[in-house]
Write an enzyme that holds these catalytic residues in place. Structure first.
Site, PDB file in Angstrom:
ATOM      1  N   ASP A  88       0.537  51.836  40.007  1.00  9.33           N
ATOM      2  CA  ASP A  88       0.106  50.850  40.982  1.00  9.33           C
ATOM      3  C   ASP A  88      -0.601  51.502  42.171  1.00  9.33           C
ATOM      4  OD1 ASP A  88       2.850  50.029  39.700  1.00  9.33           O
ATOM      5  OD2 ASP A  88       1.826  48.159  40.191  1.00  9.33           O
ATOM      6  N   LYS A  89      -1.463  50.725  42.835  1.00 10.29           N
ATOM      7  CA  LYS A  89      -2.140  51.207  44.041  1.00 10.29           C
ATOM      8  C   LYS A  89      -1.242  51.105  45.254  1.00 10.29           C
ATOM      9  CE  LYS A  89      -6.137  50.385  47.079  1.00 10.29           C
ATOM     10  NZ  LYS A  89      -5.383  50.074  48.314  1.00 10.29           N
TER      11      LYS A  89
END
Length: 423
Positions: A88-89
């Site tokens: 995930d960012k």
């Protein structure tokens, strides 16, 4: 099973929760530090080889962008860097990457804000997607509904342990703008202009107003020069496609190939993920269980062995499932023909027919993207032993999942909130 009331989840095929119990609400990822992911690697057996294996820790970085920046600092092509899992960012993530033909001293000189790199070994082979043991999560959900919170958390924990629908999570399709499966569908149909128009021009209301305007203008006019002028510099992928179209008007296939190869392949596989979610929800529509096998169901064992449920082995299959030695699985189609064994295969085939996509389309996409899109089995249920802690209106969850399973799929069972509260 409880239907999801959220239009976005319905649109992405995530139509059910495992239980009817009320959710805890709350906000996921109030800060990146509230979502910590640690990749659990497979053993690194080789002591030498041309590939450096590095531990990459990053905060609030999208992986593809992080890789391009690391490659730039190293002075090499980003195609020399590979990884086992996409993280995930909006999170703090630790994972492993392989870098081809780069000395350790060069890696030690890479300095980027909120990124750290540590050489941990060498290998004769690059890392490949899925080549990891799993992921460990430490997640905080903030500002939950305080009324009866502990009881709600306990109810969700019991459900997560028993088994929940193993949906592909929202981030598989794009976070603010969930369009990857839509672009993939257009690529599968050979509609490259439509794929580019969707990637650049499909606007979503949670984007900045100037970005919405730029996307809408491109969707209506196909004016790549205007898109290049109007899209912010940070939107490197859209700008790369627009830049190609300015130099090569009408070459939409070439514009797609301006994307990084791994991203281009993810667009097509996102459509496979969408098909899985829809077929899984169709099984629930039909009143079929996640854990009690039907004749014709496919089984996937922990060691990778596969089997088909028959009238003769159905009771034995149920016992194996209860002992957690295997799970009911759904075959996600790709290139090549596959025999139909039961109702789940029939549901998937109906979805394929409705969409107008067949195995030949996956074969063409494989040639275009230069990635093999083979069919694959995926378990329809996910279970996790979740360690929880309730502190005021905040809930902390700790658990480990196998490769390819989504922490947000577990979190949504606790929250039952608008999916945009999870990005």
């Amino acid at each position: 099973m409880m239907p999801s009331p959220h239009p976005l989840e319905q649109e992405l095929g995530m139509r059910y929760y495992a239980s009817d119990a009320p959710g805890i609400g709350g906000r996921l990822r109030a800060s990146p530090e509230d979502f910590v992911v640690e990749e659990l690697p497979l053993p690194i057996s080789d002591q030498n080889g041309p590939y450096l294996i590095c531990r990459l820790t990053k905060t609030n970085w999208e992986l593809q962008r992080a890789v391009k920046e690391i490659a730039k600092r190293l002075g090499v092509s980003h195609r020399r860097i590979a990884w086992a899992g996409t993280k995930d960012k909006n999170a703090v993530t630790t994972q492993f990457i392989s870098i081809y033909d780069v000395p350790p001293e060069a890696v030690e000189q890479v300095h980027l804000a909120d990124i750290s790199l540590e050489v941990v070994g060498r290998s004769q082979h690059p890392l490949a997607l899925g080549s990891l043991a799993g992921n460990r999560f430490d997640i905080v959900i903030r500002n939950c509904i305080e009324d009866g919170l502990s009881a709600r958390v306990q109810a969700a924990t019991e459900v997560a342990s028993a088994g929940i629908p193993n949906y592909y999570g929202l981030q598989r399709f794009g976070v603010v703008r969930p369009v990857t499966h839509l672009v993939g569908e257009r690529i599968l149909k050979g509609d490259y202009e439509g794929a580019v128009a969707t990637y650049i021009g499909r606007a979503y209301p949670r984007e900045p107003e100037e970005v919405e305007r730029a996307r809408t203008h491109f969707a209506e006019t196909r004016d790549a020069r205007a898109a290049l002028a109007d899209l912010p510099v940070r939107m490197t992928y859209e700008r790369a496609m627009a830049n190609h179209l300015v130099a090569n008007p009408g070459d939409y296939a070439g514009a797609l190939r301006a994307l990084p190869p791994k991203l281009l392949s993810l667009l097509v596989s996102a459509y496979q993920s969408y098909l899985f979610n829809c077929a899984l929800s169709s099984r629930i529509d039909a009143g079929m269980s996640l854990t009690e096998p039907e004749i014709g169901d496919r089984l996937l064992f922990s060691g990778g062995r596969e089997d088909i449920v028959s009238a003769r082995n159905r009771q034995a299959a149920l016992m194996q499932i209860r002992r957690d030695r295997c799970r009911i699985a759904l075959f996600i189609p790709g290139a090549g023909t596959v025999a139909s064994h039961g109702p789940m295969d029939e549901m998937m085939q109906e979805l394929m027919t409705e969409s107008g996509i067949d195995a030949g389309d996956f074969e063409r996409a494989s040639r275009f993207v230069e990635t093999a899109f083979s069919g694959v089995l995926r378990p329809i249920s996910l279970s996790a032993d979740v360690e929880t802690d309730v502190s005021g209106a905040d809930v902390r969850l700790k658990f480990t999942l196998p490769p390819g399973h989504y922490a947000t799929t577990v979190c949504r069972e606790y929250m039952k909130a608008d999916p945009y509260m999870m990005i």
